[in-house]
Design a protein around this motif. Structure first.
Motif, PDB file in Angstrom:
ATOM      1  N   ASP A 195       0.816  -1.215   0.000  1.00  0.00           N
ATOM      2  CA  ASP A 195       0.000   0.000   0.000  1.00  0.00           C
ATOM      3  C   ASP A 195       0.848   1.262   0.000  1.00  0.00           C
ATOM      4  O   ASP A 195       0.447   2.277  -0.588  1.00  0.00           O
ATOM      5  CB  ASP A 195      -0.917   0.027   1.230  1.00  0.00           C
ATOM      6  N   LEU A 196       2.010   1.237   0.662  1.00  0.00           N
ATOM      7  CA  LEU A 196       2.741   2.467   0.941  1.00  0.00           C
ATOM      8  C   LEU A 196       4.106   2.565   0.266  1.00  0.00           C
ATOM      9  O   LEU A 196       4.701   3.644   0.244  1.00  0.00           O
ATOM     10  CB  LEU A 196       2.911   2.625   2.460  1.00  0.00           C
ATOM     11  N   VAL A 197       4.611   1.461  -0.298  1.00  0.00           N
ATOM     12  CA  VAL A 197       5.955   1.454  -0.889  1.00  0.00           C
ATOM     13  C   VAL A 197       5.947   1.005  -2.347  1.00  0.00           C
ATOM     14  O   VAL A 197       6.738   1.489  -3.163  1.00  0.00           O
ATOM     15  CB  VAL A 197       6.905   0.544  -0.074  1.00  0.00           C
ATOM     16  N   ALA A 198       5.054   0.083  -2.708  1.00  0.00           N
ATOM     17  CA  ALA A 198       5.090  -0.548  -4.030  1.00  0.00           C
ATOM     18  C   ALA A 198       4.750   0.395  -5.177  1.00  0.00           C
ATOM     19  O   ALA A 198       4.838  -0.004  -6.339  1.00  0.00           O
ATOM     20  CB  ALA A 198       4.155  -1.754  -4.064  1.00  0.00           C
ATOM     21  N   PHE A 199       4.389   1.652  -4.885  1.00  0.00           N
ATOM     22  CA  PHE A 199       4.137   2.619  -5.961  1.00  0.00           C
ATOM     23  C   PHE A 199       5.371   2.793  -6.853  1.00  0.00           C
ATOM     24  O   PHE A 199       5.258   3.183  -8.018  1.00  0.00           O
ATOM     25  CB  PHE A 199       3.740   3.974  -5.370  1.00  0.00           C
ATOM     26  N   ALA A 200       6.550   2.520  -6.317  1.00  0.00           N
ATOM     27  CA  ALA A 200       7.788   2.699  -7.086  1.00  0.00           C
ATOM     28  C   ALA A 200       8.032   1.581  -8.092  1.00  0.00           C
ATOM     29  O   ALA A 200       8.886   1.717  -8.973  1.00  0.00           O
ATOM     30  CB  ALA A 200       8.984   2.798  -6.132  1.00  0.00           C
ATOM     31  N   ASP A 201       7.317   0.471  -7.970  1.00  0.00           N
ATOM     32  CA  ASP A 201       7.519  -0.673  -8.859  1.00  0.00           C
ATOM     33  C   ASP A 201       6.744  -0.454 -10.156  1.00  0.00           C
ATOM     34  O   ASP A 201       5.544  -0.689 -10.226  1.00  0.00           O
ATOM     35  CB  ASP A 201       7.067  -1.962  -8.168  1.00  0.00           C
ATOM     36  N   VAL A 202       7.444  -0.037 -11.205  1.00  0.00           N
ATOM     37  CA  VAL A 202       6.810   0.195 -12.504  1.00  0.00           C
ATOM     38  C   VAL A 202       7.253  -0.853 -13.522  1.00  0.00           C
ATOM     39  O   VAL A 202       7.001  -0.704 -14.723  1.00  0.00           O
ATOM     40  CB  VAL A 202       7.139   1.615 -13.031  1.00  0.00           C
ATOM     41  N   GLY A 203       7.905  -1.928 -13.043  1.00  0.00           N
ATOM     42  CA  GLY A 203       8.325  -2.996 -13.937  1.00  0.00           C
ATOM     43  C   GLY A 203       7.154  -3.861 -14.361  1.00  0.00           C
ATOM     44  O   GLY A 203       6.073  -3.826 -13.767  1.00  0.00           O
ATOM     45  N   TRP A 204       7.375  -4.683 -15.394  1.00  0.00           N
ATOM     46  CA  TRP A 204       6.297  -5.490 -15.943  1.00  0.00           C
ATOM     47  C   TRP A 204       6.440  -6.957 -15.586  1.00  0.00           C
ATOM     48  O   TRP A 204       5.757  -7.459 -14.712  1.00  0.00           O
ATOM     49  CB  TRP A 204       6.239  -5.314 -17.468  1.00  0.00           C
ATOM     50  N   TRP A 205       7.354  -7.674 -16.208  1.00  0.00           N
ATOM     51  CA  TRP A 205       7.446  -9.121 -15.982  1.00  0.00           C
ATOM     52  C   TRP A 205       8.706  -9.423 -15.182  1.00  0.00           C
ATOM     53  O   TRP A 205       8.723  -9.272 -13.971  1.00  0.00           O
ATOM     54  CB  TRP A 205       7.416  -9.867 -17.319  1.00  0.00           C
ATOM     55  N   TYR A 206       9.791  -9.830 -15.852  1.00  0.00           N
ATOM     56  CA  TYR A 206      11.054  -9.992 -15.132  1.00  0.00           C
ATOM     57  C   TYR A 206      11.492  -8.673 -14.509  1.00  0.00           C
ATOM     58  O   TYR A 206      12.207  -8.646 -13.514  1.00  0.00           O
ATOM     59  CB  TYR A 206      12.151 -10.501 -16.073  1.00  0.00           C
ATOM     60  N   GLY A 207      11.055  -7.563 -15.115  1.00  0.00           N
ATOM     61  CA  GLY A 207      11.450  -6.254 -14.620  1.00  0.00           C
ATOM     62  C   GLY A 207      10.701  -5.787 -13.404  1.00  0.00           C
ATOM     63  O   GLY A 207      10.998  -4.722 -12.859  1.00  0.00           O
ATOM     64  N   SER A 208       9.722  -6.546 -12.925  1.00  0.00           N
ATOM     65  CA  SER A 208       9.016  -6.181 -11.700  1.00  0.00           C
ATOM     66  C   SER A 208       9.962  -6.251 -10.514  1.00  0.00           C
ATOM     67  O   SER A 208      10.813  -7.139 -10.436  1.00  0.00           O
ATOM     68  CB  SER A 208       7.833  -7.120 -11.485  1.00  0.00           C
ATOM     69  N   ALA A 209       9.815  -5.320  -9.569  1.00  0.00           N
ATOM     70  CA  ALA A 209      10.759  -5.209  -8.455  1.00  0.00           C
ATOM     71  C   ALA A 209      10.799  -6.449  -7.587  1.00  0.00           C
ATOM     72  O   ALA A 209      11.806  -6.714  -6.920  1.00  0.00           O
ATOM     73  CB  ALA A 209      10.427  -3.987  -7.601  1.00  0.00           C
ATOM     74  N   ASP A 210       9.719  -7.251  -7.557  1.00  0.00           N
ATOM     75  CA  ASP A 210       9.738  -8.430  -6.699  1.00  0.00           C
ATOM     76  C   ASP A 210      10.643  -9.537  -7.244  1.00  0.00           C
ATOM     77  O   ASP A 210      10.819 -10.574  -6.600  1.00  0.00           O
ATOM     78  CB  ASP A 210       8.332  -8.967  -6.442  1.00  0.00           C
ATOM     79  N   SER A 211      11.244  -9.333  -8.424  1.00  0.00           N
ATOM     80  CA  SER A 211      12.216 -10.310  -8.920  1.00  0.00           C
ATOM     81  C   SER A 211      13.458 -10.361  -8.049  1.00  0.00           C
ATOM     82  O   SER A 211      14.103 -11.398  -7.929  1.00  0.00           O
ATOM     83  CB  SER A 211      12.616  -9.982 -10.365  1.00  0.00           C
ATOM     84  N   THR A 212      13.821  -9.221  -7.425  1.00  0.00           N
ATOM     85  CA  THR A 212      14.998  -9.196  -6.552  1.00  0.00           C
ATOM     86  C   THR A 212      14.664  -8.749  -5.128  1.00  0.00           C
ATOM     87  O   THR A 212      15.183  -9.292  -4.166  1.00  0.00           O
ATOM     88  CB  THR A 212      16.075  -8.254  -7.124  1.00  0.00           C
TER      89      THR A 212
END
Length: 417
Positions: free
Chosen positions: A143-160
């Motif tokens: 809710d408060l931090v994931a706004f910065a994740d603008v990646g799509w597939w492998y580029g999504s921030a949760d990959s690392t």
């Protein structure tokens, strides 16, 4: 008189209906994708890794895998859900939301058979005091931090960064404050306790206990072109089996994770930054390690006389340290398009594996073009590389032994309803 009563009854009925609203929504995505993974092994480390039969699993050489074809959910996750609210008066409403993920090529659930594995919440909300929900839901960080994740597939921030920036958990009680002059904060409590008793033919009892509890807190500031966020989460996970003569503990983790993020809109481009760490385990699903899943899922490790387990599972324990950083740039292209470029890196190490180092980096370039308010087409290309360096637990073989390269291109049509 009767007509007047009928009109009054209908008026009351419509008023009640207006106060209780239920909405069906969702996203469906189809497209084509090309994926290539190349794994190069530099050293035979058969003393460390074995397959399920105990045979040597790794030998020097190169393995290349390619996949091409029509795929569902190749740009974003397909899902459907129901959400609704009822006006309770005094600015307060009762709310609910249930959401299910599905594979559009098969129609099957993507949450391990769970009907509403993405969301299942009930709560209360008010403009003046905030929102309180309970059930299966995303973390405070989402809710408060994931706004910065603008990646799509492998580029999504949760990959690392993995669970430090966003994860689903249940059962969770979460409170999010209203906007307080640009500031928002949130707190959450996770609690779950299960006990199963099984009587064996010899009269013995086998008891399995699963415990999950924890807490999280987060803060967000959004004022004009600048947005900042931070979150911290603690999870305690314990699973054990016992009987009258023996006790074997499967795992006992005390996981800490934190993340920070920022974004600034320069009008021409918007910059997004995020950083996160996890200690002594992985937040969320318990075995999801982002881009490392593909590599670590294939190999097994055996410590002393204990059972053979996946190396990924072995890493998810006390002593694990993960770091991840993310940079994203978005820029509008005309009125209907947007281009995105992201870079992220990650590092993993574990105190039980003296020289273990896993380093990853991923680049992604994407273009999104709106066909309408609800429909868009996206083109996404990504390149990633993971280097794995380790040492045998009770041996003397060590050194860099693996490198994995990822190449990915996909195009997809997405419709929201």
């Amino acid at each position: 008189m009767r007509k007047s009563l009928l009109v009054a009854a209908l008026a009351v009925g419509f008023a009640s209906t207006a106060q209780a609203e239920v909405k069906l929504y969702g996203t469906i995505n189809f497209g084509a994708a090309y994926e290539q993974t190349k794994t190069t092994l530099y050293q035979d480390i058969s003393n460390m890794y074995r397959d399920k039969e105990g045979k040597n699993a790794l030998r020097a050489g190169t393995v290349k895998e390619r996949s091409t074809g029509i795929k569902g959910s190749n740009i974003t996750s397909s899902r459907w859900g129901l959400k609704g609210s009822e006006d309770l008066g005094n600015g307060t409403s009762a709310i609910f939301r249930v959401e299910a993920g599905f594979n559009p090529t098969t129609g099957k659930s993507t949450q391990g058979g769970a009907l509403f594995g993405r969301y299942a919440i009930l709560g209360l909300t008010g403009e003046k005091w905030g929102t309180l929900t309970i059930g299966r839901q995303y973390s405070v960080a989402d809710d408060l931090v994931a706004f910065a994740d603008v990646g799509w597939w492998y580029g999504s921030a949760d990959s690392t960064i993995v669970g430090a920036i966003s994860t689903r958990q249940s059962p969770t009680i979460k409170y999010l404050s209203p906007d307080l002059d640009g500031f928002k904060f949130g707190v959450a409590v996770l609690s779950g306790d299960e006990k199963t008793t099984e009587e064996t033919p010899d009269g013995n009892e086998k008891i399995t206990r699963n415990k999950r509890n924890g807490a999280a807190i987060g803060l967000n500031y959004n004022n004009g072109p600048l947005e900042l966020g931070a979150a911290f989460e603690y999870n305690r996970e314990h699973k054990g089996k016992s009987d009258k003569t023996n006790h074997a503990e499967d795992y006992n983790r005390r996981i800490k994770g934190w993340s920070v993020a920022g974004a600034y809109d320069f009008d021409v481009v918007k910059l997004h930054l995020a950083y996160g760490q996890q200690h002594d385990g992985v937040l969320g699903t318990g075995d999801y390690m982002g881009i490392l899943d593909y590599f670590l899922d294939s190999y097994y490790v055996q410590k002393e006389n204990k059972s053979l387990v996946k190396f990924k599972t072995r890493l998810n324990s006390r002593g694990l340290r993960t770091k991840g950083w993310f940079t994203g740039i978005t820029a509008p292209v005309g009125e209907m398009g947007e281009v995105t470029f992201t870079y992220q890196g990650g590092r993993v190490k574990h105190s039980d594996f003296d020289t273990l180092r896993i380093n990853s980096q991923i680049y992604e370039l994407a273009y999104q073009h709106k066909l309408s308010k609800r429909t868009y087409i996206a083109f996404v290309g990504a390149y990633g590389e993971t280097k794995f360096k380790g040492k045998v637990l009770n041996g003397n073989k060590h050194g860099q032994f693996a490198k994995v390269k990822y190449k990915d291109f996909r195009v997809g049509l997405v419709h929201r309803f």
